[in-house]
Design an enzyme around this catalytic site. Structure first.
Site, PDB file in Angstrom:
ATOM      1  N   ASP A  73      23.714  44.913  13.668  1.00 22.90           N
ATOM      2  CA  ASP A  73      22.862  45.030  12.479  1.00 22.90           C
ATOM      3  C   ASP A  73      23.163  43.927  11.466  1.00 22.90           C
ATOM      4  OD1 ASP A  73      25.409  46.281  12.078  1.00 22.90           O
ATOM      5  OD2 ASP A  73      24.637  47.249  10.264  1.00 22.90           O
ATOM      6  N   GLU A 137      26.945  48.876  10.984  1.00 22.62           N
ATOM      7  CA  GLU A 137      28.220  48.472  10.397  1.00 22.62           C
ATOM      8  C   GLU A 137      28.085  48.132   8.918  1.00 22.62           C
ATOM      9  OE1 GLU A 137      31.413  45.665   9.126  1.00 22.62           O
ATOM     10  OE2 GLU A 137      29.241  45.307   9.246  1.00 22.62           O
TER      11      GLU A 137
END
Length: 370
Positions: A73, A137
């Site tokens: 991400d 994350e």
């Protein structure tokens, strides 16, 4: 679905990953592409999908296992997808090079590209490999895909050493700091500011707290040749209800970044000791609001020492917290190693030198090869 060529130049693979938008909680498309590429273009890997996490590992019976982990991400896009290229002298890096610009180039799709490329092209591995590509994350820890793997598939995280592809400018950044936040709160008595002597000003009671912070001397500590620098800082302050009212409540939030030789409990005890005078007098109360343990560098472990040797002894302490802490808690030495300068992460002008992508690829190929 976007097609990824894992055998291509890792610079080109980085560009392809950047062009797949994958803001936190919207990683399904990039996870699909990574899963499909690993299944079709690698051999000897068992591939598993867990939500938007993609895991792969070999089981060749080799004496050691190295885990390569990277998050898929990014932070929200700032008009910087798709990628673009640029060449010339970069004042931030101080080098003349070709650069990839775009969201995730540094944090951390270039690291992901290196891992994926090696999975497809490594010919004589010296270690069994585990690859972990995970989601979420960049947002609250409760959503972090690596945490979900630790809870649901803990056996997948077993390894002799773990490498996270976080940006480190191609150097090993070992371990990480711990962090905790506390709120120091003062109470008082509300009154009209024209008759201030009738009140008890809560904001004024924070003066000693701020004086203590301003005079605090942070510790430096050497662990495995890495110097960690601690810091105790006010990060927010609040109090008061109106411009003509003596405030009856005020608070200051304090962040302690501590070296990994401290536990959360010992770090909190230190903070309490720093503010002992204010706490003992009853002028403030202290509440722990957030905490995460640090990670010891573990560079003395043979598997980690071999990585340091492959990096020509170039390593330093990691300032800030990363997911290496999760591996440290499992007793697994872990380091951060990836292309790109971490100070450019999350910026609209995020960029990475293409030479660093290739350098990290070559470094890890040497370390992972027999």
């Amino acid at each position: 679905m976007p097609q990824l060529d894992l055998s291509a130049d890792p610079v080109e693979l980085t560009a392809a990953l950047v062009d797949i938008e994958s803001v936190s909680r919207d990683e399904s498309l990039i996870a699909d592409a990574v899963e499909a590429a690993l299944r079709a273009q690698t051999s000897g890997f068992d591939v598993v999908r867990h939500g938007n996490c993609v895991l792969a590992r070999t089981d060749r019976g080799l004496p050691t296992r190295v885990l390569l982990a990277g998050h898929l991400d990014t932070v929200p896009i700032a008009g910087n997808v798709p990628h673009r290229r640029g060449s010339g002298f970069d004042e931030h890096y101080g080098i003349d090079d070709e650069f990839l610009h775009g969201c995730g180039t540094t944090d951390m799709k270039s690291g992901d590209a290196v891992f994926l490329h090696l999975a497809a092209t490594l010919e004589n591995p010296a270690h069994d490999l585990t690859l972990v590509f995970y989601d979420c994350e960049e947002i609250a820890a409760e959503f972090n895909g690596l945490g979900h793997i630790q809870r649901d598939l803990p056996h997948w995280l077993a390894a002799d050493v773990a490498i996270l592809g976080e940006p480190t400018s191609g150097l090993i950044e070992a371990g990480c700091q711990g962090t905790l936040r506390v709120r120091l709160t003062a109470g008082g008595t509300r009154a009209h500011s024209a008759r201030s002597w009738m009140g008890d000003n809560a904001v004024h009671k924070l003066g000693d707290v701020l004086t203590t912070l301003a005079s605090y001397q942070p510790r430096r500590v050497d662990i495995d040749g890495c110097e960690y620098r601690e810091g105790l800082s006010a990060v927010a302050i609040g109090g008061g209800v109106a411009g003509n009212v003596i405030p009856d409540a005020a608070h200051v939030d304090v962040n302690f970044r501590f070296a990994p030789d401290r536990s959360i409990d010992t770090a909190l005890a230190h903070v309490r000791e720093v503010f002992a005078a204010q706490l003992d007098s009853g002028s403030v109360t202290l509440e722990l609001t957030d905490a995460a343990a640090g990670a010891l560098p573990g560079l003395a472990h043979p598997a980690a020492a071999a990585l340091v040797a492959a990096a020509s002894g170039r390593f330093r302490a990691k300032f800030g917290w990363t997911d290496v802490s999760r591996f440290s808690a499992l007793g697994i030495p872990a380091v951060n190693l990836g292309p790109g300068d971490p100070s450019l992460a999350h910026r609209a002008d995020e960029r990475v030198p293409t030479s660093q992508i290739r350098e990290v690829t070559d470094l890890l190929r040497g370390y992972l090869s027999a």
